[in-house]
Write a protein that holds these residues in place. Structure first.
Motif, PDB file in Angstrom:
ATOM      1  N   PRO A 297      -0.903   5.089   2.324  1.00  0.00           N
ATOM      2  CA  PRO A 297       0.071   4.206   1.835  1.00  0.00           C
ATOM      3  C   PRO A 297       1.192   4.879   2.800  1.00  0.00           C
ATOM      4  CG  PRO A 297      -0.921   5.264  -0.052  1.00  0.00           C
ATOM      5  CD  PRO A 297      -1.394   5.959   1.123  1.00  0.00           C
ATOM      6  N   ASP A 298       2.221   3.687   3.291  1.00  0.00           N
ATOM      7  CA  ASP A 298       3.333   3.775   3.779  1.00  0.00           C
ATOM      8  C   ASP A 298       4.312   3.072   3.552  1.00  0.00           C
ATOM      9  OD1 ASP A 298       3.066   1.768   5.653  1.00  0.00           O
ATOM     10  OD2 ASP A 298       2.342   3.138   7.214  1.00  0.00           O
ATOM     11  N   ASP A 299       5.459   3.117   4.263  1.00  0.00           N
ATOM     12  CA  ASP A 299       6.710   2.156   4.061  1.00  0.00           C
ATOM     13  C   ASP A 299       6.345   0.724   4.264  1.00  0.00           C
ATOM     14  OD1 ASP A 299       8.051   4.500   3.110  1.00  0.00           O
ATOM     15  OD2 ASP A 299       9.195   4.839   5.008  1.00  0.00           O
ATOM     16  N   ALA A 300       5.248   0.400   5.101  1.00  0.00           N
ATOM     17  CA  ALA A 300       5.372  -0.911   5.266  1.00  0.00           C
ATOM     18  C   ALA A 300       4.545  -1.509   4.234  1.00  0.00           C
ATOM     19  CB  ALA A 300       4.343  -0.923   6.614  1.00  0.00           C
TER      20      ALA A 300
ATOM     21  N   VAL B 120       5.209  -2.200   1.108  1.00  0.00           N
ATOM     22  CA  VAL B 120       6.074  -3.240   0.412  1.00  0.00           C
ATOM     23  C   VAL B 120       6.257  -4.493   0.948  1.00  0.00           C
ATOM     24  CG1 VAL B 120       8.531  -3.768  -0.423  1.00  0.00           C
ATOM     25  CG2 VAL B 120       7.315  -1.449  -0.783  1.00  0.00           C
ATOM     26  N   ARG B 121       6.562  -4.356   2.755  1.00  0.00           N
ATOM     27  CA  ARG B 121       6.573  -5.496   3.328  1.00  0.00           C
ATOM     28  C   ARG B 121       5.134  -6.329   3.455  1.00  0.00           C
ATOM     29  NH1 ARG B 121       5.179  -7.331   8.639  1.00  0.00           N
ATOM     30  NH2 ARG B 121       4.366  -5.074   9.010  1.00  0.00           N
ATOM     31  N   LEU B 122       4.088  -5.690   3.520  1.00  0.00           N
ATOM     32  CA  LEU B 122       2.655  -6.187   3.524  1.00  0.00           C
ATOM     33  C   LEU B 122       2.466  -6.977   2.346  1.00  0.00           C
ATOM     34  CD1 LEU B 122       0.831  -3.630   5.743  1.00  0.00           C
ATOM     35  CD2 LEU B 122       1.493  -5.882   6.356  1.00  0.00           C
ATOM     36  N   LEU B 123       3.030  -6.372   1.185  1.00  0.00           N
ATOM     37  CA  LEU B 123       2.733  -6.898  -0.289  1.00  0.00           C
ATOM     38  C   LEU B 123       3.445  -8.358  -0.300  1.00  0.00           C
ATOM     39  CD1 LEU B 123       2.305  -3.909  -2.222  1.00  0.00           C
ATOM     40  CD2 LEU B 123       0.711  -5.340  -1.959  1.00  0.00           C
ATOM     41  N   ALA B 124       4.461  -8.517   0.547  1.00  0.00           N
ATOM     42  CA  ALA B 124       5.142  -9.773   0.383  1.00  0.00           C
ATOM     43  C   ALA B 124       5.290 -10.283  -1.024  1.00  0.00           C
ATOM     44  CB  ALA B 124       4.439 -10.818   1.186  1.00  0.00           C
ATOM     45  N   GLY B 125       5.787  -9.442  -1.923  1.00  0.00           N
ATOM     46  CA  GLY B 125       6.232  -9.769  -3.259  1.00  0.00           C
ATOM     47  C   GLY B 125       4.942  -9.872  -4.271  1.00  0.00           C
ATOM     48  N   VAL B 126       3.714  -9.867  -3.675  1.00  0.00           N
ATOM     49  CA  VAL B 126       2.606  -9.857  -4.854  1.00  0.00           C
ATOM     50  C   VAL B 126       2.760  -8.540  -5.691  1.00  0.00           C
ATOM     51  CG1 VAL B 126       0.125  -9.420  -5.131  1.00  0.00           C
ATOM     52  CG2 VAL B 126       1.311 -10.878  -3.032  1.00  0.00           C
ATOM     53  N   LYS B 127       2.687  -8.915  -7.172  1.00  0.00           N
ATOM     54  CA  LYS B 127       2.836  -7.838  -8.116  1.00  0.00           C
ATOM     55  C   LYS B 127       1.572  -7.640  -8.597  1.00  0.00           C
ATOM     56  CE  LYS B 127       7.355  -7.656  -7.656  1.00  0.00           C
ATOM     57  NZ  LYS B 127       7.834  -6.745  -6.666  1.00  0.00           N
ATOM     58  N   GLU B 128       0.318  -8.185  -8.533  1.00  0.00           N
ATOM     59  CA  GLU B 128      -0.791  -7.753  -9.147  1.00  0.00           C
ATOM     60  C   GLU B 128      -1.106  -6.435  -8.897  1.00  0.00           C
ATOM     61  OE1 GLU B 128      -1.209 -12.420  -8.823  1.00  0.00           O
ATOM     62  OE2 GLU B 128      -0.222 -10.683  -7.515  1.00  0.00           O
ATOM     63  N   ARG B 129      -1.935  -5.895 -10.128  1.00  0.00           N
ATOM     64  CA  ARG B 129      -2.067  -4.372 -10.175  1.00  0.00           C
ATOM     65  C   ARG B 129      -3.410  -4.033  -8.937  1.00  0.00           C
ATOM     66  NH1 ARG B 129      -6.166  -1.405 -11.901  1.00  0.00           N
ATOM     67  NH2 ARG B 129      -5.793   0.776 -12.858  1.00  0.00           N
TER      68      ARG B 129
ATOM     69  N   ALA C 173      -6.012   2.294  -6.732  1.00  0.00           N
ATOM     70  CA  ALA C 173      -5.874   1.401  -7.897  1.00  0.00           C
ATOM     71  C   ALA C 173      -4.779   0.270  -7.125  1.00  0.00           C
ATOM     72  CB  ALA C 173      -5.326   2.221  -8.951  1.00  0.00           C
ATOM     73  N   ARG C 174      -3.989   0.450  -6.290  1.00  0.00           N
ATOM     74  CA  ARG C 174      -3.087  -0.421  -5.807  1.00  0.00           C
ATOM     75  C   ARG C 174      -3.489  -1.482  -4.687  1.00  0.00           C
ATOM     76  NH1 ARG C 174       0.018  -4.403  -6.966  1.00  0.00           N
ATOM     77  NH2 ARG C 174       1.673  -4.620  -5.531  1.00  0.00           N
ATOM     78  N   ARG C 175      -4.075  -0.800  -3.528  1.00  0.00           N
ATOM     79  CA  ARG C 175      -4.504  -1.526  -2.636  1.00  0.00           C
ATOM     80  C   ARG C 175      -6.065  -1.243  -2.433  1.00  0.00           C
ATOM     81  NH1 ARG C 175      -1.637   0.362   2.458  1.00  0.00           N
ATOM     82  NH2 ARG C 175      -2.305   2.082   1.644  1.00  0.00           N
TER      83      ARG C 175
END
Length: 180
Positions: free
Chosen positions: A129-132, A134-143, A167-169
């Motif tokens: 995981p890194d700071d990118a 959030v950008r790559l998720l592009a607003g997707v909120k699924e678990r 569990a997240r990606r």
């Protein structure tokens, strides 16, 4: 049970090996990059078309059949263009059109599915995981966000590197390699 296949890349023998062990699968999620960059593009696509109850997604490999990447380093560009030219020469035009027209994302109750990331079919999550993210998720909120494209790094024993945030990606299993 849902079977998930990503990044087959025209590798029919690996696909056949995976399908031979897919007991109990009654639904398929196919995550893109089916034909190009492998020795059997037509045969691989035909085998995938035999699967019933499928959801197909487009990966960069399908998009590149009509919109190839133009900003690659010279040595990489040569390999990519040769592989694409081979697939284009072998695949019927109607199949190319069908592949290019596939959706890029699938939202299901259990997860969100994409090829590289919700943002892009080529920009994918790094091994850790890194700071990118959030950008790559592009607003997707699924678990769970299930993706391919990344072709996992292997440790010295040939095993996939483990993620601490599974569990997240969740990268999907690729043909020829186990899920991590």
């Amino acid at each position: 049970m849902l079977g998930i296949l990503y990044d087959v890349h025209g590798n029919l023998s690996a696909l056949d090996a995976v399908l031979a062990e897919a007991d109990g699968v009654d639904e398929w999620l196919l995550g893109g990059d089916y034909c190009a960059f492998g020795p059997w593009p037509v045969e691989t696509l035909a085998r995938l078309r035999e699967l019933s109850n499928t959801t197909w997604l487009r990966g960069n490999g399908e998009r590149w059949l009509v919109d190839p990447p133009l900003e690659l380093p010279a040595e990489q560009s040569e390999m990519v263009f040769a592989a694409l030219a081979t697939a284009i020469a072998e695949l019927p035009a109607a199949e190319i059109d069908a592949l290019v027209g596939l959706p890029t994302l699938a939202e299901r109750e259990e997860a969100f599915y994409c090829h590289g990331s919700p943002l892009s079919d080529v920009d994918s999550f790094p091994p850790e995981p890194d700071d990118a993210d959030v950008r790559l998720l592009a607003g997707v909120k699924e678990r769970q966000v299930v993706f391919g494209h990344s072709h996992p790094e292997r440790n010295g024993a040939g095993q996939p590197r483990q993620r601490r945030d599974a569990a997240r990606r969740r990268p999907a299993s690729r043909v020829g390699g186990p899920a991590r």
